[in-house]
Design a protein around this motif. Structure first.
Motif, PDB file in Angstrom:
ATOM      1  N   VAL A 124       0.836  -1.204   0.000  1.00  0.00           N
ATOM      2  CA  VAL A 124       0.000   0.000   0.000  1.00  0.00           C
ATOM      3  C   VAL A 124       0.867   1.249   0.000  1.00  0.00           C
ATOM      4  O   VAL A 124       0.608   2.203  -0.739  1.00  0.00           O
ATOM      5  CB  VAL A 124      -0.967  -0.006   1.199  1.00  0.00           C
ATOM      6  N   GLU A 125       1.927   1.241   0.800  1.00  0.00           N
ATOM      7  CA  GLU A 125       2.813   2.409   0.845  1.00  0.00           C
ATOM      8  C   GLU A 125       3.501   2.648  -0.490  1.00  0.00           C
ATOM      9  O   GLU A 125       3.725   3.791  -0.892  1.00  0.00           O
ATOM     10  CB  GLU A 125       3.855   2.232   1.954  1.00  0.00           C
ATOM     11  N   GLU A 126       3.835   1.564  -1.205  1.00  0.00           N
ATOM     12  CA  GLU A 126       4.593   1.723  -2.444  1.00  0.00           C
ATOM     13  C   GLU A 126       3.724   1.927  -3.680  1.00  0.00           C
ATOM     14  O   GLU A 126       4.229   2.385  -4.706  1.00  0.00           O
ATOM     15  CB  GLU A 126       5.523   0.517  -2.640  1.00  0.00           C
ATOM     16  N   THR A 127       2.437   1.594  -3.585  1.00  0.00           N
ATOM     17  CA  THR A 127       1.569   1.733  -4.766  1.00  0.00           C
ATOM     18  C   THR A 127       0.336   2.599  -4.527  1.00  0.00           C
ATOM     19  O   THR A 127      -0.285   3.066  -5.479  1.00  0.00           O
ATOM     20  CB  THR A 127       1.073   0.357  -5.247  1.00  0.00           C
ATOM     21  N   GLY A 128      -0.041   2.768  -3.285  1.00  0.00           N
ATOM     22  CA  GLY A 128      -1.251   3.532  -2.973  1.00  0.00           C
ATOM     23  C   GLY A 128      -2.536   2.759  -3.157  1.00  0.00           C
ATOM     24  O   GLY A 128      -3.625   3.311  -2.941  1.00  0.00           O
ATOM     25  N   ILE A 129      -2.450   1.477  -3.519  1.00  0.00           N
ATOM     26  CA  ILE A 129      -3.646   0.671  -3.788  1.00  0.00           C
ATOM     27  C   ILE A 129      -3.805  -0.398  -2.706  1.00  0.00           C
ATOM     28  O   ILE A 129      -2.886  -1.191  -2.470  1.00  0.00           O
ATOM     29  CB  ILE A 129      -3.573  -0.001  -5.172  1.00  0.00           C
ATOM     30  N   VAL A 130      -4.974  -0.414  -2.081  1.00  0.00           N
ATOM     31  CA  VAL A 130      -5.274  -1.360  -1.010  1.00  0.00           C
ATOM     32  C   VAL A 130      -5.936  -2.605  -1.603  1.00  0.00           C
ATOM     33  O   VAL A 130      -6.889  -2.486  -2.383  1.00  0.00           O
ATOM     34  CB  VAL A 130      -6.218  -0.721   0.032  1.00  0.00           C
ATOM     35  N   PRO A 131      -5.484  -3.800  -1.263  1.00  0.00           N
ATOM     36  CA  PRO A 131      -6.140  -5.015  -1.759  1.00  0.00           C
ATOM     37  C   PRO A 131      -7.597  -5.085  -1.317  1.00  0.00           C
ATOM     38  O   PRO A 131      -7.967  -4.592  -0.245  1.00  0.00           O
ATOM     39  CB  PRO A 131      -5.322  -6.147  -1.120  1.00  0.00           C
ATOM     40  N   ALA A 132      -8.408  -5.726  -2.137  1.00  0.00           N
ATOM     41  CA  ALA A 132      -9.811  -5.923  -1.775  1.00  0.00           C
ATOM     42  C   ALA A 132      -9.976  -7.077  -0.799  1.00  0.00           C
ATOM     43  O   ALA A 132     -10.875  -7.068   0.038  1.00  0.00           O
ATOM     44  CB  ALA A 132     -10.644  -6.178  -3.033  1.00  0.00           C
ATOM     45  N   VAL A 133      -9.100  -8.081  -0.909  1.00  0.00           N
ATOM     46  CA  VAL A 133      -9.217  -9.314  -0.139  1.00  0.00           C
ATOM     47  C   VAL A 133      -7.833  -9.745   0.332  1.00  0.00           C
ATOM     48  O   VAL A 133      -6.847  -9.571  -0.388  1.00  0.00           O
ATOM     49  CB  VAL A 133      -9.843 -10.439  -1.008  1.00  0.00           C
ATOM     50  N   ASN A 134      -7.776 -10.326   1.528  1.00  0.00           N
ATOM     51  CA  ASN A 134      -6.587 -11.019   2.013  1.00  0.00           C
ATOM     52  C   ASN A 134      -7.036 -12.413   2.445  1.00  0.00           C
ATOM     53  O   ASN A 134      -7.728 -12.564   3.456  1.00  0.00           O
ATOM     54  CB  ASN A 134      -5.944 -10.281   3.183  1.00  0.00           C
ATOM     55  N   GLN A 135      -6.660 -13.417   1.674  1.00  0.00           N
ATOM     56  CA  GLN A 135      -7.064 -14.798   1.960  1.00  0.00           C
ATOM     57  C   GLN A 135      -5.963 -15.468   2.780  1.00  0.00           C
ATOM     58  O   GLN A 135      -4.828 -15.561   2.323  1.00  0.00           O
ATOM     59  CB  GLN A 135      -7.305 -15.556   0.646  1.00  0.00           C
ATOM     60  N   VAL A 136      -6.315 -15.941   3.963  1.00  0.00           N
ATOM     61  CA  VAL A 136      -5.309 -16.493   4.879  1.00  0.00           C
ATOM     62  C   VAL A 136      -5.830 -17.764   5.539  1.00  0.00           C
ATOM     63  O   VAL A 136      -7.034 -18.008   5.596  1.00  0.00           O
ATOM     64  CB  VAL A 136      -4.938 -15.481   5.977  1.00  0.00           C
ATOM     65  N   GLU A 137      -4.897 -18.567   6.056  1.00  0.00           N
ATOM     66  CA  GLU A 137      -5.319 -19.696   6.881  1.00  0.00           C
ATOM     67  C   GLU A 137      -6.001 -19.155   8.131  1.00  0.00           C
ATOM     68  O   GLU A 137      -5.431 -18.331   8.852  1.00  0.00           O
ATOM     69  CB  GLU A 137      -4.126 -20.568   7.272  1.00  0.00           C
ATOM     70  N   LEU A 138      -7.214 -19.622   8.392  1.00  0.00           N
ATOM     71  CA  LEU A 138      -7.970 -19.091   9.527  1.00  0.00           C
ATOM     72  C   LEU A 138      -9.004 -20.125   9.955  1.00  0.00           C
ATOM     73  O   LEU A 138      -9.785 -20.622   9.143  1.00  0.00           O
ATOM     74  CB  LEU A 138      -8.652 -17.776   9.128  1.00  0.00           C
ATOM     75  N   HIS A 139      -8.978 -20.463  11.225  1.00  0.00           N
ATOM     76  CA  HIS A 139      -9.918 -21.418  11.807  1.00  0.00           C
ATOM     77  C   HIS A 139      -9.883 -21.221  13.323  1.00  0.00           C
ATOM     78  O   HIS A 139      -9.074 -20.414  13.826  1.00  0.00           O
ATOM     79  CB  HIS A 139      -9.540 -22.853  11.415  1.00  0.00           C
ATOM     80  N   PRO A 140     -10.741 -21.898  14.084  1.00  0.00           N
ATOM     81  CA  PRO A 140     -10.762 -21.655  15.531  1.00  0.00           C
ATOM     82  C   PRO A 140      -9.430 -21.858  16.236  1.00  0.00           C
ATOM     83  O   PRO A 140      -9.169 -21.201  17.248  1.00  0.00           O
ATOM     84  CB  PRO A 140     -11.824 -22.636  16.027  1.00  0.00           C
ATOM     85  N   ARG A 141      -8.567 -22.729  15.749  1.00  0.00           N
ATOM     86  CA  ARG A 141      -7.260 -22.881  16.363  1.00  0.00           C
ATOM     87  C   ARG A 141      -6.322 -21.729  16.003  1.00  0.00           C
ATOM     88  O   ARG A 141      -5.362 -21.466  16.710  1.00  0.00           O
ATOM     89  CB  ARG A 141      -6.626 -24.209  15.945  1.00  0.00           C
ATOM     90  N   LEU A 142      -6.581 -21.073  14.886  1.00  0.00           N
ATOM     91  CA  LEU A 142      -5.756 -19.955  14.405  1.00  0.00           C
ATOM     92  C   LEU A 142      -6.693 -18.831  13.953  1.00  0.00           C
ATOM     93  O   LEU A 142      -6.893 -18.602  12.758  1.00  0.00           O
ATOM     94  CB  LEU A 142      -4.877 -20.422  13.235  1.00  0.00           C
ATOM     95  N   PRO A 143      -7.315 -18.130  14.903  1.00  0.00           N
ATOM     96  CA  PRO A 143      -8.337 -17.145  14.539  1.00  0.00           C
ATOM     97  C   PRO A 143      -7.810 -15.848  13.934  1.00  0.00           C
ATOM     98  O   PRO A 143      -8.611 -15.037  13.450  1.00  0.00           O
ATOM     99  CB  PRO A 143      -9.065 -16.883  15.859  1.00  0.00           C
ATOM    100  N   GLN A 144      -6.501 -15.640  13.965  1.00  0.00           N
ATOM    101  CA  GLN A 144      -5.890 -14.481  13.293  1.00  0.00           C
ATOM    102  C   GLN A 144      -6.525 -13.165  13.745  1.00  0.00           C
ATOM    103  O   GLN A 144      -6.797 -12.266  12.938  1.00  0.00           O
ATOM    104  CB  GLN A 144      -6.042 -14.626  11.762  1.00  0.00           C
TER     105      GLN A 144
END
Length: 274
Positions: free
Chosen positions: A151-171
């Motif tokens: 974001v700092e280098e392009t000024g464009i914010v992603p629409a989505v961030n897909q990550v590993e996420l579940h009750p053991r790793l709620p992020q």
């Protein structure tokens, strides 16, 4: 069955909240699962070049009989193709395999920070979006530090961030960071690759609500405001996974699920994928 609601992305597009993942499926399996899922109410399909089943996904979309304008298709560029020209070539190949004339969401699959090519890959995604070949762009497996840099280098914010996420790793911290920047968090491995299905806490909640443990976990994702992409090739399970919009977990349920947090990952830490 209640259809999946949609989430509004920061670029104005609407993305179905719950979709079908096709990781570790063959082209034939993907074609069958995608066609079945779309005919039974799904509208979001998630694949990636690394899955080697984009051709099957495209075939499934066409075979479903659902108008293309109603289907939200995501694919991803693998980290070995991070870089500007490399990403553009990878996109062309993905589109050829999918057999589609446009893409709804394109993601950088991993930042691979030691390679230091993800900023240039992000510039390529911006160019693809600006050219109209893809509607929305985002990332996968990005820590806040990676997001901040692009974001700092392009000024464009992603629409989505897909990550590993579940009750053991709620992020929790990452979800808060994404939300503060208008980024939708999308969960992969939402059931911890099946590792949560036999958990006694979830079994108790499943009995309480008359649901399966998988439905309890998927409902948890939904109530957190996340997008979620459970993977299955089994017709009955595909139907079951979408049937999570007509019940609600109460505060005691959410507290019980919160007790499952261990920080355990089923995949690698994004900083270690290079």
């Amino acid at each position: 069955m209640t259809a999946s609601p949609t989430l509004l992305l920061n670029d104005g597009a609407a993305m179905p909240q719950l979709g079908l993942g096709v990781y570790k499926t063959t082209d034939d399996e993907a074609a069958s699962a995608v066609s079945f899922a779309l005919r039974h109410g799904y509208r979001l399909i998630d694949t990636a070049s690394m899955y080697h089943n984009e051709q099957g996904v495209g075939e499934g979309v066409r075979a479903s009989g659902i108008d293309r304008s109603e289907v939200f298709v995501t694919t991803k560029v693998w980290f070995t193709d991070n870089g500007y020209d490399e990403t553009l070539r990878a996109f062309d190949e993905s589109m050829r395999m999918l057999g589609l004339d446009h893409l709804d969401l394109y993601l950088i699959h991993w930042p691979a920070p030691l390679r230091d090519r993800y900023v240039e890959a992000w510039r390529a995604l911006i160019a693809l979006r600006d050219s109209g070949r893809v509607r929305s762009i985002g990332v996968a497996n990005f820590h806040p530090s990676h997001l901040t840099r692009i974001v700092e280098e392009t000024g464009i914010v992603p629409a989505v961030n897909q990550v590993e996420l579940h009750p053991r790793l709620p992020q929790t911290a990452l979800r808060a960071f994404d939300a503060a920047h208008g980024v939708v968090t999308q969960s992969w491995s939402p059931l911890a690759r099946g590792g949560l299905i036999a958990d006694p806490v979830l079994a108790r909640l499943a009995a309480k609500h008359g649901r399966s443990p998988a439905q309890i976990v998927l409902r948890w994702h939904v109530q957190l405001g996340l997008s979620v992409i459970p993977k299955s090739v089994t017709p009955a399970r595909i139907v079951e996974n979408l049937d999570v919009f007509d019940f609600t977990l109460d505060e005691s349920d959410l507290a019980a699920i919160a007790s499952l947090e261990t920080g355990e990952r089923t995949g690698v830490d994004p900083n270690d994928r290079n």
